[in-house]
Design a protein around this motif. Sequence first.
Motif, PDB file in Angstrom:
ATOM      1  N   MET A   2       3.505  42.283  38.145  1.00 23.75           N
ATOM      2  CA  MET A   2       4.009  41.221  37.289  1.00 23.75           C
ATOM      3  C   MET A   2       5.510  41.386  37.024  1.00 23.75           C
ATOM      4  SD  MET A   2       3.250  38.441  35.761  1.00 23.75           S
ATOM      5  CE  MET A   2       1.466  38.464  35.679  1.00 23.75           C
ATOM      6  N   GLU A   3       5.940  42.637  36.781  1.00 24.29           N
ATOM      7  CA  GLU A   3       7.355  42.874  36.525  1.00 24.29           C
ATOM      8  C   GLU A   3       8.197  42.518  37.750  1.00 24.29           C
ATOM      9  OE1 GLU A   3       8.665  43.539  33.616  1.00 24.29           O
ATOM     10  OE2 GLU A   3       6.629  43.416  32.818  1.00 24.29           O
ATOM     11  N   ASP A   4       7.677  42.830  38.946  1.00 21.76           N
ATOM     12  CA  ASP A   4       8.408  42.486  40.170  1.00 21.76           C
ATOM     13  C   ASP A   4       8.528  40.973  40.313  1.00 21.76           C
ATOM     14  OD1 ASP A   4       8.730  45.114  40.831  1.00 21.76           O
ATOM     15  OD2 ASP A   4       6.975  45.199  42.145  1.00 21.76           O
ATOM     16  N   LEU A   5       7.468  40.231  39.974  1.00 17.76           N
ATOM     17  CA  LEU A   5       7.499  38.772  40.057  1.00 17.76           C
ATOM     18  C   LEU A   5       8.494  38.190  39.063  1.00 17.76           C
ATOM     19  CD1 LEU A   5       6.399  36.134  41.186  1.00 17.76           C
ATOM     20  CD2 LEU A   5       4.517  36.264  39.537  1.00 17.76           C
ATOM     21  N   LYS A   6       8.515  38.743  37.859  1.00 14.26           N
ATOM     22  CA  LYS A   6       9.482  38.270  36.863  1.00 14.26           C
ATOM     23  C   LYS A   6      10.910  38.516  37.333  1.00 14.26           C
ATOM     24  CE  LYS A   6       6.535  38.935  32.778  1.00 14.26           C
ATOM     25  NZ  LYS A   6       6.350  39.712  31.518  1.00 14.26           N
ATOM     26  N   ALA A   7      11.152  39.691  37.910  1.00 10.67           N
ATOM     27  CA  ALA A   7      12.501  40.003  38.390  1.00 10.67           C
ATOM     28  C   ALA A   7      12.919  39.045  39.495  1.00 10.67           C
ATOM     29  CB  ALA A   7      12.552  41.442  38.880  1.00 10.67           C
ATOM     30  N   LEU A   8      11.970  38.697  40.390  1.00 12.90           N
ATOM     31  CA  LEU A   8      12.274  37.759  41.457  1.00 12.90           C
ATOM     32  C   LEU A   8      12.626  36.386  40.901  1.00 12.90           C
ATOM     33  CD1 LEU A   8      12.325  36.877  44.434  1.00 12.90           C
ATOM     34  CD2 LEU A   8       9.859  36.523  44.297  1.00 12.90           C
ATOM     35  N   LEU A   9      11.837  35.896  39.945  1.00 14.73           N
ATOM     36  CA  LEU A   9      12.109  34.584  39.357  1.00 14.73           C
ATOM     37  C   LEU A   9      13.436  34.581  38.601  1.00 14.73           C
ATOM     38  CD1 LEU A   9       8.526  33.649  38.082  1.00 14.73           C
ATOM     39  CD2 LEU A   9       9.712  32.783  40.097  1.00 14.73           C
ATOM     40  N   ASP A  10      13.772  35.690  37.961  1.00 17.49           N
ATOM     41  CA  ASP A  10      15.062  35.780  37.266  1.00 17.49           C
ATOM     42  C   ASP A  10      16.206  35.665  38.260  1.00 17.49           C
ATOM     43  OD1 ASP A  10      13.916  36.016  34.785  1.00 17.49           O
ATOM     44  OD2 ASP A  10      14.006  38.221  34.740  1.00 17.49           O
ATOM     45  N   ARG A  11      16.056  36.264  39.434  1.00 17.48           N
ATOM     46  CA  ARG A  11      17.119  36.153  40.444  1.00 17.48           C
ATOM     47  C   ARG A  11      17.208  34.722  40.970  1.00 17.48           C
ATOM     48  NH1 ARG A  11      15.096  41.233  42.064  1.00 17.48           N
ATOM     49  NH2 ARG A  11      13.935  40.314  43.826  1.00 17.48           N
ATOM     50  N   VAL A  12      16.032  34.087  41.198  1.00 19.74           N
ATOM     51  CA  VAL A  12      16.023  32.706  41.694  1.00 19.74           C
ATOM     52  C   VAL A  12      16.702  31.770  40.694  1.00 19.74           C
ATOM     53  CG1 VAL A  12      14.540  30.753  42.277  1.00 19.74           C
ATOM     54  CG2 VAL A  12      13.992  33.037  43.140  1.00 19.74           C
ATOM     55  N   ASP A  13      16.420  31.957  39.421  1.00 16.13           N
ATOM     56  CA  ASP A  13      16.961  31.062  38.393  1.00 16.13           C
ATOM     57  C   ASP A  13      18.358  31.452  37.942  1.00 16.13           C
ATOM     58  OD1 ASP A  13      14.630  29.653  38.494  1.00 16.13           O
ATOM     59  OD2 ASP A  13      13.675  30.741  36.833  1.00 16.13           O
ATOM     60  N   GLY A  14      18.899  32.557  38.457  1.00 16.71           N
ATOM     61  CA  GLY A  14      20.253  32.958  38.125  1.00 16.71           C
ATOM     62  C   GLY A  14      20.401  33.664  36.805  1.00 16.71           C
ATOM     63  N   ARG A  15      19.285  34.140  36.238  1.00 15.85           N
ATOM     64  CA  ARG A  15      19.384  34.825  34.951  1.00 15.85           C
ATOM     65  C   ARG A  15      19.867  36.263  35.093  1.00 15.85           C
ATOM     66  NH1 ARG A  15      14.739  31.596  34.093  1.00 15.85           N
ATOM     67  NH2 ARG A  15      13.364  33.232  34.928  1.00 15.85           N
ATOM     68  N   THR A  16      19.719  36.839  36.287  1.00 16.00           N
ATOM     69  CA  THR A  16      20.246  38.186  36.549  1.00 16.00           C
ATOM     70  C   THR A  16      21.150  38.122  37.774  1.00 16.00           C
ATOM     71  OG1 THR A  16      18.332  38.763  37.930  1.00 16.00           O
ATOM     72  CG2 THR A  16      18.213  39.314  35.589  1.00 16.00           C
ATOM     73  N   LYS A  17      22.107  39.023  37.838  1.00 13.78           N
ATOM     74  CA  LYS A  17      23.095  39.016  38.922  1.00 13.78           C
ATOM     75  C   LYS A  17      23.024  40.317  39.726  1.00 13.78           C
ATOM     76  CE  LYS A  17      24.735  35.017  37.673  1.00 13.78           C
ATOM     77  NZ  LYS A  17      24.536  33.818  38.528  1.00 13.78           N
ATOM     78  N   THR A  18      21.809  40.745  40.081  1.00 14.79           N
ATOM     79  CA  THR A  18      21.675  41.942  40.907  1.00 14.79           C
ATOM     80  C   THR A  18      22.185  41.652  42.309  1.00 14.79           C
ATOM     81  OG1 THR A  18      19.415  41.280  41.483  1.00 14.79           O
ATOM     82  CG2 THR A  18      19.684  42.773  39.602  1.00 14.79           C
ATOM     83  N   PRO A  19      22.695  42.673  42.999  1.00 15.34           N
ATOM     84  CA  PRO A  19      23.227  42.458  44.352  1.00 15.34           C
ATOM     85  C   PRO A  19      22.159  41.884  45.288  1.00 15.34           C
ATOM     86  CG  PRO A  19      23.850  44.612  43.516  1.00 15.34           C
ATOM     87  CD  PRO A  19      22.865  44.054  42.543  1.00 15.34           C
ATOM     88  N   ALA A  20      22.533  40.892  46.096  1.00 20.19           N
ATOM     89  CA  ALA A  20      21.607  40.262  47.036  1.00 20.19           C
ATOM     90  C   ALA A  20      21.516  41.095  48.309  1.00 20.19           C
ATOM     91  CB  ALA A  20      22.079  38.845  47.363  1.00 20.19           C
ATOM     92  N   LEU A  21      20.472  40.841  49.089  1.00 20.31           N
ATOM     93  CA  LEU A  21      20.258  41.600  50.314  1.00 20.31           C
ATOM     94  C   LEU A  21      21.415  41.438  51.287  1.00 20.31           C
ATOM     95  CD1 LEU A  21      18.403  43.347  52.093  1.00 20.31           C
ATOM     96  CD2 LEU A  21      17.314  41.231  52.896  1.00 20.31           C
ATOM     97  N   ASP A  22      21.993  40.227  51.343  1.00 21.60           N
ATOM     98  CA  ASP A  22      23.061  40.005  52.318  1.00 21.60           C
ATOM     99  C   ASP A  22      24.358  40.737  51.973  1.00 21.60           C
ATOM    100  OD1 ASP A  22      23.924  38.514  50.190  1.00 21.60           O
ATOM    101  OD2 ASP A  22      23.774  36.573  51.187  1.00 21.60           O
ATOM    102  N   SER A  23      24.373  41.455  50.842  1.00 24.03           N
ATOM    103  CA  SER A  23      25.528  42.294  50.518  1.00 24.03           C
ATOM    104  C   SER A  23      25.364  43.711  51.056  1.00 24.03           C
ATOM    105  CB  SER A  23      25.725  42.361  48.999  1.00 24.03           C
ATOM    106  OG  SER A  23      24.633  43.030  48.366  1.00 24.03           O
ATOM    107  N   ASP A  24      24.159  44.016  51.601  1.00 24.79           N
ATOM    108  CA  ASP A  24      23.880  45.350  52.130  1.00 24.79           C
ATOM    109  C   ASP A  24      24.460  45.489  53.525  1.00 24.79           C
ATOM    110  OD1 ASP A  24      22.089  47.922  51.872  1.00 24.79           O
ATOM    111  OD2 ASP A  24      21.665  47.089  53.851  1.00 24.79           O
ATOM    112  N   ALA A  25      25.161  46.591  53.779  1.00 30.03           N
ATOM    113  CA  ALA A  25      25.822  46.797  55.075  1.00 30.03           C
ATOM    114  C   ALA A  25      24.813  46.888  56.215  1.00 30.03           C
ATOM    115  CB  ALA A  25      26.682  48.064  55.021  1.00 30.03           C
TER     116      ALA A  25
END
Length: 372
Positions: free
Chosen positions: A1-24
């Motif tokens: 459930m926590e992983d799902l909440k974190a995903l939805l927060d990223r989709v809705d822009g509530r958190t600004k964690t680094p995206a996958l495309d920033s990984d070298a």
Amino acid sequence: MEDLKALLDRVDGRTKTPALDSDANFRAAMKQMPADYAWMFYLQPKQLAQKLATLRAQSGRSLPPDQQTMIERIQSFSHAMVFEGGKIRDIGFAAMPRVAENKLERTTLALASADTLLYSAFIVNMQQQFEWALEPAGAGSMAAPLQLISNALSSAGVTKEDWKAAFGDEISLMAAWPASAKLPNAILTVAVRDSGRARRIAGAIASSSGWQKSSRNNAEYYTAPTSGVLIAVSPTVAVSDRLLVLGLDPASVDRIVTHAPVGNGLSGSENFRAASKLVPEPQQMFAYIDLATLYSRLDTTLRPILQMSAAFVPSLSERLDPNKLPPTEVITKHLSPVVASQSYVDGGYRSESAGTITIGQAAIAAGRLTLE
């Protein structure tokens, strides 16, 4: 459930964690993938590798700092599939350090006859792959044969250094199926660096298994007792100054050892030349399968058996009616050769495969048929 909440927060822009495309690692892998694809897969196994290392440490089986398992070496793996007209193309990229420095030469390609429906050549690190031959065998179904090999090599005074010096890193597999033959004839070859050591190793293993030794064509031959009821086979190993050759009968091994001319061989085939152009020039691995010829030979061999079985066992027709099988040419006209190559580029192993189906799909299909 926590992983799902974190995903939805990223989709809705509530958190600004680094995206996958920033990984070298991800960006480097995507440079090897096509711009358009039917599907794409990306894996970064570092978390799994870290957990495995932790489990090993807890069990007291930590590896030395200069040794890593394969999954710990892989920084990322990506794979994409593309539809190109009537063909499928697979592209894979494993970002990891180079395993072997030698490059593929395909010296045995000139020995492949025109009836060859499978040709494969690849580079392996023989120094790592075959160290098990001199290690004590553990428990399991293969323990007894491995222990027999280990004992035979030890009794002959063969050391790990002998084994490493005897063989090269290039292995090839060829399977020819002439129209007049009931079954294909497969040949496995291993490059030889030191003929004297290679002969001593082959002799030690063969003699411990009761194989008969003979000499001809400037090579040492070891032949197993003939076996088989319907079709007799005599597995044979020959060691020359250039190759170790393993085949199902002495005649096929002789042809490879003597470098007998094959006339219009596989390398001169129009199908082979056209298919080879579909993939980059190989450095580590190359494979070719003639699907049309393979299906044609299987149909010629199995159709009469199915028809005879249906005559004696009428209930078989309820599941498979041989009389309703389409003519061979109806199927083969849709089958093109399958080809694959692999090279080390930009810090990883990049592989491509193209054909009616790809090498990976063919391997999955063959594995399923074997299990069934």
